[in-house]
Every structure is written in structure tokens, then in C-alpha cells.
Design a protein around this motif. Sequence first.
Motif, PDB file in Angstrom:
ATOM      1  N   PRO A   1      12.437  -3.841   0.076  1.00  0.00           N
ATOM      2  CA  PRO A   1      11.173  -4.081   0.240  1.00  0.00           C
ATOM      3  C   PRO A   1      10.557  -3.440   1.673  1.00  0.00           C
ATOM      4  O   PRO A   1       9.409  -3.414   1.733  1.00  0.00           O
ATOM      5  CB  PRO A   1      11.235  -5.468   0.140  1.00  0.00           C
ATOM      6  CG  PRO A   1      12.178  -6.009  -0.625  1.00  0.00           C
ATOM      7  CD  PRO A   1      13.425  -4.978  -0.449  1.00  0.00           C
ATOM      8  N   GLY A   2      11.434  -3.323   2.367  1.00  0.00           N
ATOM      9  CA  GLY A   2      11.095  -2.883   3.937  1.00  0.00           C
ATOM     10  C   GLY A   2      10.763  -1.338   3.936  1.00  0.00           C
ATOM     11  O   GLY A   2      10.352  -0.642   4.950  1.00  0.00           O
TER      12      GLY A   2
ATOM     13  N   ILE B   1       9.355   2.366   3.459  1.00  0.00           N
ATOM     14  CA  ILE B   1       7.947   2.944   3.703  1.00  0.00           C
ATOM     15  C   ILE B   1       8.136   4.436   3.223  1.00  0.00           C
ATOM     16  O   ILE B   1       8.970   4.968   3.429  1.00  0.00           O
ATOM     17  CB  ILE B   1       7.556   2.867   5.145  1.00  0.00           C
ATOM     18  CG1 ILE B   1       7.234   1.303   5.688  1.00  0.00           C
ATOM     19  CG2 ILE B   1       6.200   3.728   5.486  1.00  0.00           C
ATOM     20  CD1 ILE B   1       7.054   1.306   7.109  1.00  0.00           C
TER      21      ILE B   1
ATOM     22  N   LEU C   1       4.928   0.594  -5.306  1.00  0.00           N
ATOM     23  CA  LEU C   1       4.834  -0.924  -5.329  1.00  0.00           C
ATOM     24  C   LEU C   1       5.614  -1.518  -6.391  1.00  0.00           C
ATOM     25  O   LEU C   1       5.917  -2.647  -6.345  1.00  0.00           O
ATOM     26  CB  LEU C   1       3.164  -1.282  -5.397  1.00  0.00           C
ATOM     27  CG  LEU C   1       2.192  -0.959  -4.443  1.00  0.00           C
ATOM     28  CD1 LEU C   1       0.838  -1.349  -4.582  1.00  0.00           C
ATOM     29  CD2 LEU C   1       2.616  -1.708  -3.106  1.00  0.00           C
TER      30      LEU C   1
ATOM     31  N   ARG D   1       7.250  -0.483   0.587  1.00  0.00           N
ATOM     32  CA  ARG D   1       5.940  -0.478   1.259  1.00  0.00           C
ATOM     33  C   ARG D   1       5.419   1.152   1.190  1.00  0.00           C
ATOM     34  O   ARG D   1       6.058   1.892   1.119  1.00  0.00           O
ATOM     35  CB  ARG D   1       6.142  -0.975   2.742  1.00  0.00           C
ATOM     36  CG  ARG D   1       6.499  -2.230   2.781  1.00  0.00           C
ATOM     37  CD  ARG D   1       6.472  -2.964   4.451  1.00  0.00           C
ATOM     38  NE  ARG D   1       7.000  -4.291   4.391  1.00  0.00           N
ATOM     39  CZ  ARG D   1       6.077  -5.022   4.452  1.00  0.00           C
ATOM     40  NH1 ARG D   1       4.865  -5.103   4.728  1.00  0.00           N
ATOM     41  NH2 ARG D   1       6.729  -6.358   4.652  1.00  0.00           N
TER      42      ARG D   1
ATOM     43  N   GLN E   1       0.801   4.319   5.966  1.00  0.00           N
ATOM     44  CA  GLN E   1      -0.884   3.986   6.066  1.00  0.00           C
ATOM     45  C   GLN E   1      -1.389   5.566   6.493  1.00  0.00           C
ATOM     46  O   GLN E   1      -1.754   5.883   7.404  1.00  0.00           O
ATOM     47  CB  GLN E   1      -1.259   3.221   7.209  1.00  0.00           C
ATOM     48  CG  GLN E   1      -2.697   3.143   7.207  1.00  0.00           C
ATOM     49  CD  GLN E   1      -3.339   2.369   8.513  1.00  0.00           C
ATOM     50  OE1 GLN E   1      -2.348   1.991   9.267  1.00  0.00           O
ATOM     51  NE2 GLN E   1      -4.714   2.607   8.760  1.00  0.00           N
TER      52      GLN E   1
ATOM     53  N   LEU F   1      -3.889  -1.312   2.678  1.00  0.00           N
ATOM     54  CA  LEU F   1      -2.271  -0.804   2.764  1.00  0.00           C
ATOM     55  C   LEU F   1      -1.884  -1.167   4.436  1.00  0.00           C
ATOM     56  O   LEU F   1      -0.846  -1.367   4.720  1.00  0.00           O
ATOM     57  CB  LEU F   1      -2.297   0.938   2.547  1.00  0.00           C
ATOM     58  CG  LEU F   1      -2.567   0.959   0.992  1.00  0.00           C
ATOM     59  CD1 LEU F   1      -2.371   2.717   0.788  1.00  0.00           C
ATOM     60  CD2 LEU F   1      -1.464   0.361   0.256  1.00  0.00           C
TER      61      LEU F   1
ATOM     62  N   TRP G   1      -1.092  -4.611   4.573  1.00  0.00           N
ATOM     63  CA  TRP G   1       0.333  -4.680   4.015  1.00  0.00           C
ATOM     64  C   TRP G   1       1.542  -4.250   4.968  1.00  0.00           C
ATOM     65  O   TRP G   1       2.452  -4.740   5.026  1.00  0.00           O
ATOM     66  CB  TRP G   1       0.471  -4.029   2.584  1.00  0.00           C
ATOM     67  CG  TRP G   1       1.693  -3.743   1.845  1.00  0.00           C
ATOM     68  CD1 TRP G   1       2.032  -2.419   1.363  1.00  0.00           C
ATOM     69  CD2 TRP G   1       2.821  -4.769   1.756  1.00  0.00           C
ATOM     70  NE1 TRP G   1       3.634  -2.691   1.027  1.00  0.00           N
ATOM     71  CE2 TRP G   1       3.791  -4.068   0.882  1.00  0.00           C
ATOM     72  CE3 TRP G   1       2.944  -6.034   1.861  1.00  0.00           C
ATOM     73  CZ2 TRP G   1       4.992  -4.447   0.699  1.00  0.00           C
ATOM     74  CZ3 TRP G   1       4.095  -6.759   1.523  1.00  0.00           C
ATOM     75  CH2 TRP G   1       5.477  -5.648   0.862  1.00  0.00           C
ATOM     76  N   ASN G   2       1.293  -3.147   5.484  1.00  0.00           N
ATOM     77  CA  ASN G   2       2.314  -2.254   6.297  1.00  0.00           C
ATOM     78  C   ASN G   2       2.393  -3.298   7.657  1.00  0.00           C
ATOM     79  O   ASN G   2       3.665  -3.208   8.188  1.00  0.00           O
ATOM     80  CB  ASN G   2       1.884  -1.125   6.664  1.00  0.00           C
ATOM     81  CG  ASN G   2       2.164  -0.027   5.320  1.00  0.00           C
ATOM     82  OD1 ASN G   2       3.025  -0.381   4.478  1.00  0.00           O
ATOM     83  ND2 ASN G   2       1.115   0.926   5.406  1.00  0.00           N
TER      84      ASN G   2
ATOM     85  N   PRO H   1       6.893  -7.831  -1.503  1.00  0.00           N
ATOM     86  CA  PRO H   1       5.861  -6.899  -2.074  1.00  0.00           C
ATOM     87  C   PRO H   1       5.003  -7.668  -3.319  1.00  0.00           C
ATOM     88  O   PRO H   1       3.984  -7.486  -3.659  1.00  0.00           O
ATOM     89  CB  PRO H   1       6.879  -5.939  -2.858  1.00  0.00           C
ATOM     90  CG  PRO H   1       7.913  -5.773  -1.968  1.00  0.00           C
ATOM     91  CD  PRO H   1       8.103  -7.089  -1.392  1.00  0.00           C
TER      92      PRO H   1
ATOM     93  N   PHE I   1       2.090  -9.322  -2.070  1.00  0.00           N
ATOM     94  CA  PHE I   1       0.905  -8.365  -1.821  1.00  0.00           C
ATOM     95  C   PHE I   1       0.414  -7.711  -3.031  1.00  0.00           C
ATOM     96  O   PHE I   1      -0.817  -7.713  -3.212  1.00  0.00           O
ATOM     97  CB  PHE I   1       1.589  -6.981  -1.093  1.00  0.00           C
ATOM     98  CG  PHE I   1       0.662  -6.035  -0.916  1.00  0.00           C
ATOM     99  CD1 PHE I   1      -0.525  -6.095  -0.257  1.00  0.00           C
ATOM    100  CD2 PHE I   1       0.739  -4.689  -1.635  1.00  0.00           C
ATOM    101  CE1 PHE I   1      -1.370  -4.992   0.185  1.00  0.00           C
ATOM    102  CE2 PHE I   1      -0.038  -3.725  -1.463  1.00  0.00           C
ATOM    103  CZ  PHE I   1      -1.123  -3.855  -0.714  1.00  0.00           C
TER     104      PHE I   1
END
Length: 454
Positions: A8-9, A11, A30, A35, A38, A53, A56-57, A63, A66
Motif C-alpha cells: 500500500p505504500g 507510489i 488504487l 499510492r 502527485q 491525490l 492521499w500521498n 488505500p 482513501f
Amino acid sequence: MTVSTADPGTITGSLLLGDSHSLHRVAEDLARGMRVAQSLRDTLANRELARTLASWNSAPGHPDAFVASLFPEPSPASNVPFLPKERLLSPREKSAAGDAFTRVLESCEFTSGPAVTAFEDAVADHAGLSCAVATGSGTDALAIALRAVGVEPGDEVIMPANSFAATENAVFACGAVPVLADVTTPDGNLDPESVAERITPRTVALLPVHLYGKLADMAGLRAVADRRGLRIVEDACQAIGVTGVGRYSDAAALSFNPYKNVGLCGKAGAVVTGSAEIAERCRVLGYHAFVPGRKNVKCEAFGLNARIDNTMAAIGLALLPWTGLRGLRRTYLARRYVEALRPLAEEGVIETPAFAPDHSWHLFPVLAAGGAAARDALLERLARASVETDVYYPVLTHRQKTPVRERFFGQADLPRTEWLHDRVLHLPLHAGLSLGEQDRVVEALYAATRRAAA
């Protein structure tokens, strides 16, 4: 670049444009618990998506929490409406639109004013094209675009039969003749091979429709048009923001009707194009044939009064910041439908659309096995389960009982169009739909198909 599909971390990188390909990618990430960076292109249409976003970041959390925050709270009502009018805009959107109207009211610049040009610039930017000419409706945009590319009385324009009446009406408004070609399955979009078979010496233009928001085979249609020296105008009224709109055509028509995937507070539209010459022609045709910038000085014999009002343009500028966020909601819901209904699709009970990146998800079509009788029975069972569905469009162009039916459409041979029309129904999908409501739709569809099989 995607690094993982489980953490979940994680990017994702690279620039997001805010078009349908970008939204498809974000929805996929998602759904996989990832994640999203941006790295979003700085445009008016992306403003709320970028803010969302970014929050969220920068914030911890799972997640799922979110994703849940992107959608309205579950409705306590047991019924699921197809498209409730009171949810066309969120409370924040309603407030922004109201503030914009108040500013126009104070200035009294109702018809002409600075918001028109600013709105056009923002629409062109979002479309990734150099020019936009805002109009009073999507129908106006279609008629103006057709005239701008050279469609005249007596010419033929090839189009599909499974569209809203505005498509054929725009052709008739030019004094031209709509010629119906068949579609591909299962997307229902204009088939290049069928188009090629319908071309005559009178054919001037092709008018593909991106049905329900799914991009037609524009490369194939462009190849057909180029072989015969034809123009292309896209009916993209259901496909605002779809990657590729305007890339293979001379011009594309958009609609900002409140019920479209990007809607305002009344009727509005736009022609988008990469041609400054076509844009200039659209401005002349859309405003009384006046020389651009010189009111009451005509340069053509005839023009419409079809320019967008400053009032609606101002509201458009206030609402455009939610475009990307609303598109993400639709895209995520579409993916969720496809995954949840996969077992029914694999059993052959229904057919769902592929989760594709060239789609705005204006509507979510499902094809019922067994033809019109089976489809209608399924609609009735869903209605008894308090799930409202619909059929777009209930009457095909060549089946409308109008005075020109036999003259223009009496010989129409559209087997794939008619096959799809007998099977299609549409499930609720809109930016105000809650995840709980969608779950109830899925449960009802499973129950309805199981009863049918029993």
C-alpha cells in the motif's frame, strides 16, 4: 513506473495528463492498493484531482479508506436510482456554480463576456488541442462542425443508427442526408468496413459516435476517409477527456449537458479542433456569420445564434476543476463493475465491456444473453429489486416513425446494430453513486440472472 502490486505504500511515477488513459492507470493502482504520485499536469480540469491525490500521498492510512472517501456515504434507501438529478453536482460543486452565477449577476455580462474565451481556452487545454469554440449545446457543436468542414445541402454524411437524435439532426440541419453504416461488436461503434461500403460520390464526411464514451476506431476510419478524400467530425458528446479525441478527425463536438460525464448547469457544448482555420469558420457559423470580433459585420450569408452565453461559461469555469476527479470516480466504478460481474460474463449470462483506457464511462452497458425478450425480463426483475436501469437508445434512427424514414432509411441493413440494440441495458453509473449502491446493483443482477436460469 509501477514498482509493486501489493504494498500500500508504493507510489507510481511519471506525469499524469488527466485524460482517460491517466484515470485508467490511477483506478488500476488504487484497486491494487497502491499510492499515486502527485505528478499531475497543471490544468484547471485537474485541480481537484491533484488536491485529492496530494492529500492521499501526504497522509497515512490504508488505500481502502482513501477509496471510500472518494465516494458519497452509502444511501440508507433500499432503491438505487439510475441517475438522480439531485446528485448531478456535489454540494461543493453547487456552491461553486452558485458563486459564479452571482458574479455574473453582479456584472450583468450575461451573454457576452470574458468567461467565454477563458472557458474555451480551458476546454482546449483539457482536450489537448489548440482550439475550442464553445456553443450553446452539443447539437449546435455538431451542426457547426459539419458545416465548417464543408457539408452542404444534398451531401451525404455516414453515421451509426444507435445514437441520440442529435447526431442525425445535426446532419439534417445542414440540409445533408444521413447514411447509416453498421457497427462493430460489442462496443457499438462505427465499423470502418461498413463505412467503406456506404461511400458514394455524394459522400462528404463521416460522423462517428463514441458510444457511451468508448473511443471508436478512429485510425481505421481515418484510413477510409483519406482514401476517398472525406472529412471526419467526431460526435464526442459522451467522451469528454477521452485520450485520442480529435487526433484523427477534422473536428470533434463535445456536450456539457448536465447529464453528460462532464456536465454544467444547463445546455452547452464545444467544437475542439487542431485547425485554426476550422475554428475560425466555427466562430463565424456559430454567431450570425459575423466577422470574429466585429459584431453586426457579416462575412457569410448565414450563421446561427449558437455561441455559449457568458453566464454558462462562467459556471463552466467554476465546475471544470472537478473534471478529473469525477472522471476517476466513474472509471473506478466501471472497473469495479467489470470485476464484480466477471463470473456472470464467464458463464455467458451477460457480457460486460472491457475495462479499457480509451473510455469516459459515461454509461455502463451490459449485454443480456437471449435477445430482446430476455433483456426486457431482466430489466423487469431488476426493477422489482428496486434497481433502476435504462436502455440507451430505445429507438434506432432507422426505426423512428418519421416522414423521412422510408426515403432515407428504408434500405438500411444493420444486423450488428440491431443485434446489440436487442440486448443492451445500462446499469447505474455516475459520479454521485456510492459504493454501497453499486454493491446492491451487483447483488440484484446476480439474483435476477439466477432466477432466470432456475
